[in-house]
Design a protein around this motif. Structure first.
Motif, PDB file in Angstrom:
ATOM      1  N   SER A 179      39.922 -23.642  22.359  1.00 41.00           N
ATOM      2  CA  SER A 179      39.212 -24.493  21.397  1.00 41.00           C
ATOM      3  C   SER A 179      40.197 -25.234  20.497  1.00 41.00           C
ATOM      4  CB  SER A 179      38.256 -23.648  20.551  1.00 41.00           C
ATOM      5  OG  SER A 179      37.249 -23.086  21.352  1.00 41.00           O
ATOM      6  N   LYS A 221      35.265 -28.997  13.373  1.00 39.86           N
ATOM      7  CA  LYS A 221      35.429 -28.002  12.311  1.00 39.86           C
ATOM      8  C   LYS A 221      36.894 -27.557  12.223  1.00 39.86           C
ATOM      9  CE  LYS A 221      32.187 -26.161  10.441  1.00 39.86           C
ATOM     10  NZ  LYS A 221      31.533 -26.419   9.150  1.00 39.86           N
ATOM     11  N   ILE A 222      37.527 -27.326  13.363  1.00 37.73           N
ATOM     12  CA  ILE A 222      38.933 -26.919  13.382  1.00 37.73           C
ATOM     13  C   ILE A 222      39.797 -28.033  12.798  1.00 37.73           C
ATOM     14  CG2 ILE A 222      40.907 -26.478  14.921  1.00 37.73           C
ATOM     15  CD1 ILE A 222      38.887 -24.998  16.793  1.00 37.73           C
ATOM     16  N   GLU A 254      28.785 -27.704  21.696  1.00 37.49           N
ATOM     17  CA  GLU A 254      29.281 -26.665  20.796  1.00 37.49           C
ATOM     18  C   GLU A 254      30.792 -26.770  20.639  1.00 37.49           C
ATOM     19  OE1 GLU A 254      30.964 -23.173  19.150  1.00 37.49           O
ATOM     20  OE2 GLU A 254      31.319 -23.810  21.217  1.00 37.49           O
ATOM     21  N   GLN A 255      31.511 -27.000  21.718  1.00 40.66           N
ATOM     22  CA  GLN A 255      32.966 -27.079  21.640  1.00 40.66           C
ATOM     23  C   GLN A 255      33.438 -28.356  20.935  1.00 40.66           C
ATOM     24  OE1 GLN A 255      35.574 -24.797  22.470  1.00 40.66           O
ATOM     25  NE2 GLN A 255      33.731 -23.555  22.211  1.00 40.66           N
ATOM     26  N   TYR A 265      31.724 -29.800  18.535  1.00 41.55           N
ATOM     27  CA  TYR A 265      31.453 -29.466  17.134  1.00 41.55           C
ATOM     28  C   TYR A 265      32.549 -28.544  16.581  1.00 41.55           C
ATOM     29  CZ  TYR A 265      29.180 -27.314  13.104  1.00 41.55           C
ATOM     30  OH  TYR A 265      28.896 -26.832  11.844  1.00 41.55           O
ATOM     31  N   ARG A 266      32.894 -27.521  17.350  1.00 41.05           N
ATOM     32  CA  ARG A 266      33.951 -26.593  16.926  1.00 41.05           C
ATOM     33  C   ARG A 266      35.277 -27.346  16.727  1.00 41.05           C
ATOM     34  NH1 ARG A 266      34.571 -20.896  17.384  1.00 41.05           N
ATOM     35  NH2 ARG A 266      32.575 -20.798  18.478  1.00 41.05           N
ATOM     36  N   SER A 267      35.546 -28.310  17.588  1.00 37.24           N
ATOM     37  CA  SER A 267      36.778 -29.103  17.458  1.00 37.24           C
ATOM     38  C   SER A 267      36.828 -29.841  16.134  1.00 37.24           C
ATOM     39  CB  SER A 267      36.886 -30.111  18.608  1.00 37.24           C
ATOM     40  OG  SER A 267      37.120 -29.464  19.817  1.00 37.24           O
ATOM     41  N   TYR A 286      22.976 -29.073  17.820  1.00 41.73           N
ATOM     42  CA  TYR A 286      24.385 -29.496  17.788  1.00 41.73           C
ATOM     43  C   TYR A 286      24.517 -30.991  17.552  1.00 41.73           C
ATOM     44  CZ  TYR A 286      26.098 -24.878  18.780  1.00 41.73           C
ATOM     45  OH  TYR A 286      26.409 -23.542  18.681  1.00 41.73           O
ATOM     46  N   LYS A 308      34.218 -17.194  14.772  1.00 40.33           N
ATOM     47  CA  LYS A 308      35.135 -17.067  15.904  1.00 40.33           C
ATOM     48  C   LYS A 308      34.547 -16.219  16.986  1.00 40.33           C
ATOM     49  CE  LYS A 308      39.062 -17.726  12.996  1.00 40.33           C
ATOM     50  NZ  LYS A 308      40.304 -18.187  13.135  1.00 40.33           N
ATOM     51  N   TYR A 321      34.414 -21.691  10.636  1.00 41.32           N
ATOM     52  CA  TYR A 321      33.441 -21.624  11.720  1.00 41.32           C
ATOM     53  C   TYR A 321      33.624 -20.272  12.379  1.00 41.32           C
ATOM     54  CZ  TYR A 321      30.564 -23.225  15.656  1.00 41.32           C
ATOM     55  OH  TYR A 321      29.580 -23.376  16.597  1.00 41.32           O
TER      56      TYR A 321
END
Length: 159
Positions: free
Chosen positions: A85, A150-151, A143-144, A146-148, A23, A159, A157
């Protein structure tokens, strides 16, 4: 954006180190990431409440020394606010728009965070009412984050 994770304790397990490394590599496209570890206090199983608080305060002093004065501090706290997220992504976008370019996430030790760290916190975030090992929490947080990103970038990404 500069992201710092200030955490109590070292990661010993290889599988967690591998996930953190993965990550961290992924996040390098979006931000500057720094992970700062401070020593945890050795604590017996049968501490009194006062002794537990003393442990949290000593660990907290170490954490506070690692946090820059201009950082926006988000503590991971069971009593914090739970976000989806998408809400976390929006919160981070809002911070950028407000000119907050340095965000420090703080992960306490096995006994949690001391009052000294909570006082420095700008925002208390809870990932769940469940308790997670603080070593694993580092992976979940990365991870969250990183997801933020991407969003926020509108990138796909899972789901």
């Amino acid at each position: 954006m500069q992201i710092q994770i200030a955490a109590v304790g070292k990661i010993k397990e290889r599988y967690l180190k591998d996930a953190i490394e993965e990550y961290s590599k992924r996040l390098s496209r979006y931000c500057s990431l720094e992970i700062t570890e401070v020593a945890d206090e050795k604590a017996a199983e049968n501490l009194s409440p006062a002794e537990e608080e003393a442990v949290r305060e000593r660990e907290g002093e170490r954490l506070l020394k690692q946090i820059r004065g201009d950082a926006y501090v988000i503590t991971l706290d069971l009593q914090g606010k739970q976000l989806s997220s998408e809400q976390l992504a929006a919160q981070m976008e809002d911070l950028v728009l407000r000119g907050e370019s340095r965000i420090t996430f703080v992960i306490g030790g096995s006994l949690g965070l001391g009052k000294n760290v909570k006082k420095r916190s700008d925002y208390a975030l809870s990932f769940s009412k469940m308790t997670f090992p603080h070593q694993l929490m580092r992976v979940i947080l990365l991870e969250q984050v990183y997801r933020s990103f991407k969003i926020r970038k509108g990138e796909p990404y899972h789901k």
